[in-house]
Design an enzyme around this catalytic site. Structure first.
Site, PDB file in Angstrom:
ATOM      1  N   TYR A   1       0.834  -1.198   0.000  1.00 47.85           N
ATOM      2  CA  TYR A   1       0.000   0.000   0.000  1.00 47.85           C
ATOM      3  C   TYR A   1       0.868   1.247   0.000  1.00 47.85           C
ATOM      4  O   TYR A   1       2.021   1.209   0.368  1.00 47.85           O
ATOM      5  CB  TYR A   1      -0.894   0.004   1.251  1.00 47.85           C
ATOM      6  N   CYS A   2       0.249   2.361  -0.376  1.00 50.54           N
ATOM      7  CA  CYS A   2       0.916   3.648  -0.317  1.00 50.54           C
ATOM      8  C   CYS A   2       1.481   3.837   1.092  1.00 50.54           C
ATOM      9  O   CYS A   2       0.765   3.593   2.046  1.00 50.54           O
ATOM     10  CB  CYS A   2      -0.087   4.748  -0.629  1.00 50.54           C
ATOM     11  N   PRO A   3       2.698   4.254   1.332  1.00 51.12           N
ATOM     12  CA  PRO A   3       3.666   4.710   0.334  1.00 51.12           C
ATOM     13  C   PRO A   3       4.652   3.633  -0.095  1.00 51.12           C
ATOM     14  O   PRO A   3       5.706   3.964  -0.622  1.00 51.12           O
ATOM     15  CB  PRO A   3       4.409   5.790   1.114  1.00 51.12           C
TER      16      PRO A   3
END
Lengths: 78, 379
Positions: free
Chosen positions: A15-17
């Site tokens: 997932y981000c980041p």
């Protein structure tokens, strides 16, 4: 036109980041002129990574949508 | 006899042991099961306390307990350094021996690697281990004004909210010492916002603005010029500083890397729900050691330990394990000397911070003392 990458970073499922941090790690390790391709299944990467590439002064070769993920291709220019 | 080996004496390892014992007490008594906890040090440190120690609000003695006082007496406690996990032969090799296991729990945590940023060891400070916190406490006591840079130099790192907390507390610390007017505070973060979670950014960013705390994003340090006191970034920027408080890059434990069980960062690939190590039926991993996209924080280790202990007990009893970790985390966020908020979230629920208050701060201060009850498996 697509360019062949020197290195593919498969950050799908992260997932981000995560994908951006993976690209940053790869940019640190590779030589100037190399082409790095990040695969991300997180849609925000398709926006965040090009933003970072611009700020860091590298070249965005392209953002391509694949089957359920994005391929973001970057050339290290400095 | 079934042998459970738990590797690591931090929150994750200690709690797993202490939650497991009562569930299978009879079997331990009848010598059908033996639980061994291996730790490379004979004490545990309450790491969230470093945030207070650097401002002289908690002493080192309050942050340390002997493992022998924390771990259930039914657990065989071994103080030794594990050098290799031989997964093919279900054996942990240590500097002084070896331990065969039927079930292994990997709770080897994470560590800072400041040496990965050239110049950081010479030119910067951190509070993510005892040695760093001790040194920073001294530097803060001597600080007489100037520019402080709080810089997150890698993700993931322990306690994701601590960099924001230290910045807020610094603001009040400097005010209390009549130094705020003579000081600049700059917080930097590697991605394009000041934190990974949008609801937290929405609360914290205006609070930074109100306090005159500056921030820079997309800021990835590659070098510290210790002589000229400058941080140099991958993005081609430079920032000068008088005092640098870094959150150094983190890595998994050396034993994980040496055993070929980790990914590039030394994190153990782990199933996000069952907490089994990918590809191994008899191994669980929890706490900071995993590669999971959850916070590296004590609360996460705590909630995961409940799941691992429940599933191990079920397996030992011959019952199908059904407990699942749902990504739960709980974090206090200090937003000043005497105010705090908190967030909780899981895989399915985003965080929704409450407005900061004195009350939440005092609950956190109480928890700093009560943590040792958690470690014993009581709270």
């Amino acid at each position: 036109m697509e360019v062949k990458a020197d290195r593919v970073v498969d950050a799908r499922g992260s997932y981000c980041p995560g994908p951006l941090m993976e690209l940053i790690k790869a940019i640190r390790e590779e030589d100037v002129g190399k082409i790095i391709e990040v695969w991300s299944s997180d849609e925000s990467s398709a926006k965040d990574i090009p933003e970072w590439v611009k700020k860091a002064g590298h070249e965005l070769v392209g953002v391509f949508e694949a089957d359920g993920y994005w391929r973001i291709v970057v050339k290290k220019t400095r | 006899m079934k042998r459970v080996v738990i590797l690591g004496g931090g929150v994750a390892g200690t709690l797993t042991a202490n939650y497991l014992v009562p569930k299978i007490k009879e079997r331990i008594k009848n010598e059908e099961v033996q639980i061994t906890l291996i730790s490379d040090r004979n004490f545990q440190i309450y790491e969230p306390g470093f945030l207070y120690m650097i401002f002289n609000r908690l002493g080192e003695g309050e942050l340390k307990r002997n493992l022998g006082e924390l771990v259930d007496p039914a657990v065989q406690l071994v103080i030794d350094r594990a050098t290799k996990i031989d997964a093919d032969n279900s054996r942990v090799v240590t500097e002084n021996g070896s331990y065969d296991y039927d079930y292994l729990v990997i709770a080897t945590g994470s560590r800072v690697v400041p040496e990965e940023i050239p110049g950081l060891k010479e030119g910067g400070h951190w509070f993510y281990n005892l040695e760093g916190a001790t040194r920073l406490r001294e530097a803060l006591a001597k600080f007489n004004g100037g520019k402080i840079v709080v810089s997150v130099m890698g993700i993931p790192h322990k306690c994701p909210v601590a960099p924001m907390e230290v910045t807020f507390i610094l603001h009040d610390f400097l005010r209390r010492r009549n130094l705020r007017d003579k000081s600049e505070l700059l917080y930097t973060y590697p991605i394009n916002k000041i934190f990974t979670m949008d609801p937290v950014v929405e609360l914290i960013q205006p609070m930074f603005d109100e306090r005159g705390i500056q921030y820079k994003t997309f800021f990835n340090p590659i070098e510290v010029d210790a002589k000229n006191r400058k941080v140099i970034t991958l993005e081609g920027e430079e920032e000068s500083y008088d005092l640098l408080i870094a959150i150094p890059p983190h890595k998994g434990a050396q034993v994980i890397i040496d055993s070929g069980l980790g990914d590039k960062g030394g994190w153990v690939p782990t199933d996000k729900y069952t907490l089994r190590v990918d590809g191994y039926d008899n191994m669980y991993a929890l706490g900071d050691a995993t590669n999971l996209p959850v916070s590296k924080a004590g609360s996460v280790a705590h909630f995961q330990a409940e799941v691992v202990a429940e599933n191990l007990a079920a397996e030992i009893e011959g019952i199908e394990p059904t407990a699942m970790f749902n990504g739960k985390a709980f974090c206090f966020i200090e937003t000043g000397w005497e105010e705090a908020t908190y967030i909780w979230f899981d895989y399915f629920t985003p965080p929704r911070p409450v407005l900061p208050s004195k009350f939440v701060h005092f609950v956190k201060m109480a928890y700093n003392k009560a943590y040792w009850l958690t470690a014993r498996g009581l709270l």
